[in-house]
Design a protein around this motif. Structure first.
Motif, PDB file in Angstrom:
ATOM      1  N   PRO A 160      37.858  39.594  27.815  1.00  0.00           N
ATOM      2  CA  PRO A 160      37.583  38.875  29.180  1.00  0.00           C
ATOM      3  C   PRO A 160      36.376  39.919  30.016  1.00  0.00           C
ATOM      4  CG  PRO A 160      39.497  40.136  29.539  1.00  0.00           C
ATOM      5  CD  PRO A 160      39.042  40.285  27.997  1.00  0.00           C
ATOM      6  N   VAL A 161      35.873  39.227  30.901  1.00  0.00           N
ATOM      7  CA  VAL A 161      35.173  40.215  31.921  1.00  0.00           C
ATOM      8  C   VAL A 161      35.196  39.673  33.138  1.00  0.00           C
ATOM      9  CG1 VAL A 161      33.307  40.951  30.307  1.00  0.00           C
ATOM     10  CG2 VAL A 161      32.782  38.760  31.755  1.00  0.00           C
ATOM     11  N   VAL A 162      35.291  40.392  34.345  1.00  0.00           N
ATOM     12  CA  VAL A 162      35.288  39.975  35.679  1.00  0.00           C
ATOM     13  C   VAL A 162      34.039  39.359  35.938  1.00  0.00           C
ATOM     14  CG1 VAL A 162      35.581  40.596  38.240  1.00  0.00           C
ATOM     15  CG2 VAL A 162      36.927  41.572  36.327  1.00  0.00           C
ATOM     16  N   ASP A 163      34.005  37.935  36.353  1.00  0.00           N
ATOM     17  CA  ASP A 163      32.763  37.602  36.852  1.00  0.00           C
ATOM     18  C   ASP A 163      32.796  37.115  38.497  1.00  0.00           C
ATOM     19  OD1 ASP A 163      34.611  35.445  36.903  1.00  0.00           O
ATOM     20  OD2 ASP A 163      33.705  34.097  35.340  1.00  0.00           O
ATOM     21  N   ASP A 190      27.963  43.486  32.689  1.00  0.00           N
ATOM     22  CA  ASP A 190      29.440  43.018  32.952  1.00  0.00           C
ATOM     23  C   ASP A 190      30.378  44.131  33.375  1.00  0.00           C
ATOM     24  OD1 ASP A 190      28.932  40.264  32.142  1.00  0.00           O
ATOM     25  OD2 ASP A 190      28.576  40.944  29.910  1.00  0.00           O
ATOM     26  N   ILE A 191      31.551  43.795  34.075  1.00  0.00           N
ATOM     27  CA  ILE A 191      32.350  44.651  34.598  1.00  0.00           C
ATOM     28  C   ILE A 191      33.534  44.483  33.426  1.00  0.00           C
ATOM     29  CG2 ILE A 191      34.225  45.145  36.201  1.00  0.00           C
ATOM     30  CD1 ILE A 191      32.317  43.362  38.363  1.00  0.00           C
ATOM     31  N   VAL A 192      33.773  45.779  32.778  1.00  0.00           N
ATOM     32  CA  VAL A 192      34.849  45.893  31.864  1.00  0.00           C
ATOM     33  C   VAL A 192      35.851  46.988  32.072  1.00  0.00           C
ATOM     34  CG1 VAL A 192      33.225  45.077  29.870  1.00  0.00           C
ATOM     35  CG2 VAL A 192      33.364  47.753  30.665  1.00  0.00           C
ATOM     36  N   ALA A 193      35.825  47.535  33.453  1.00  0.00           N
ATOM     37  CA  ALA A 193      37.136  48.332  33.837  1.00  0.00           C
ATOM     38  C   ALA A 193      36.908  48.548  35.284  1.00  0.00           C
ATOM     39  CB  ALA A 193      36.895  49.741  33.174  1.00  0.00           C
ATOM     40  N   LEU A 194      38.015  48.202  35.696  1.00  0.00           N
ATOM     41  CA  LEU A 194      38.226  48.228  37.340  1.00  0.00           C
ATOM     42  C   LEU A 194      39.304  48.667  37.775  1.00  0.00           C
ATOM     43  CD1 LEU A 194      38.510  44.788  38.685  1.00  0.00           C
ATOM     44  CD2 LEU A 194      38.887  45.207  36.574  1.00  0.00           C
ATOM     45  N   ARG A 195      39.632  48.964  39.342  1.00  0.00           N
ATOM     46  CA  ARG A 195      40.809  49.233  39.841  1.00  0.00           C
ATOM     47  C   ARG A 195      40.858  48.718  41.364  1.00  0.00           C
ATOM     48  NH1 ARG A 195      42.514  55.588  40.128  1.00  0.00           N
ATOM     49  NH2 ARG A 195      40.492  55.778  41.156  1.00  0.00           N
ATOM     50  N   GLN A 196      42.006  48.438  41.662  1.00  0.00           N
ATOM     51  CA  GLN A 196      42.025  47.921  43.085  1.00  0.00           C
ATOM     52  C   GLN A 196      43.665  48.202  43.241  1.00  0.00           C
ATOM     53  OE1 GLN A 196      42.308  43.689  43.965  1.00  0.00           O
ATOM     54  NE2 GLN A 196      42.007  44.090  46.028  1.00  0.00           N
TER      55      GLN A 196
END
Length: 229
Positions: A160-163, A190-196
């Motif tokens: 998946p990717v964040v869209d 495409d965003i493939v790693a993130l943090r919140q």
């Protein structure tokens, strides 16, 4: 002693446990002390309650969601992530479950845990036969180090990717930090790693490589967060 669980309902939980063991040994050796991490497979609410942090592995997100519901784990997982705000990391299918919304779901949709204020596109890179390995730069691995880290061999399997970023009134002050992108075919990265906040997600499968760096980095983040609290 920090107890780190891996959701063991389906998917690559054994691979995560193997790399977590290596990462824990690396951290303990580097600090010249006894092991500080206890690893556990999580299949019940009681096992989840004993954990300080959790990994949601890759696998099939719809199946993981259904089994979590049948096991009475879905609501405890939501509380773990969104109320107790304990550290959690999702890879591929695990990332999907940690998003507030998902597109390209199967008919009828699927239950999500949430925690990341984003919408994710399932199977963005295609079917199983279109899986691939690609070196990806992960700048967050270089933080606090003088040398740039070598690219990471990212394994993408129906990834998946964040869209879409979601603006939610009930989560002020929890900025989304984009940690890595993958160049797409002329349509932006495409965003493939993130943090919140307490939630970390990767589209790819670090557990299917021999590279322990992300597991070491995440365990360090977990230990620091628990120490600060």
């Amino acid at each position: 002693m920090v107890t780190v669980g891996v959701l063991a309902l389906q998917g690559g939980f054994a691979e995560h446990l193997s790399l977590l063991k290596r990462a824990a040994d690396h951290i303990s050796t580097g600090r010249g002390q006894q092991p500080v991490v206890h690893l556990a497979e999580v299949r019940t609410p009681e096992q989840l309650a004993a954990c300080d942090a959790l990994i949601l592995p890759g696998g099939e997100s719809t199946t993981l969601s259904l089994v979590a519901v049948q096991s009475g784990l879905l609501e405890p997982l939501r509380e773990f992530v969104k109320v107790s705000k304990k550290p959690v990391w999702g890879t591929c299918a695990g990332l999907i479950l940690l998003c507030e919304e998902a597109s390209a779901t199967k008919r009828g949709g699927q239950e999500l845990i949430g925690g990341l204020d984003v919408k994710v596109h399932r199977n963005h890179f295609g079917r199983q036969l279109q899986s691939f390995v690609q070196d990806v730069d992960l700048p967050f691995l270089s933080r606090g180090k003088t040398e740039k880290q070598a690219p990471f061999p990212a394994v993408f399997i129906r990834a998946p990717v964040v869209d879409q970023m979601l603006h939610r009134a009930d989560s002020p002050g929890r900025a989304i930090e984009i940690l890595a992108k993958y160049p797409s075919n002329g349509e932006g990265d495409d965003i493939v790693a993130l943090r919140q906040g307490n939630v970390f997600g990767t589209s790819f499968h670090p557990e299917l490589t021999d590279d322990v760096r992300i597991h070491v980095w995440w365990l360090d983040q977990v230990i620091k967060a628990l120490h600060d609290n």
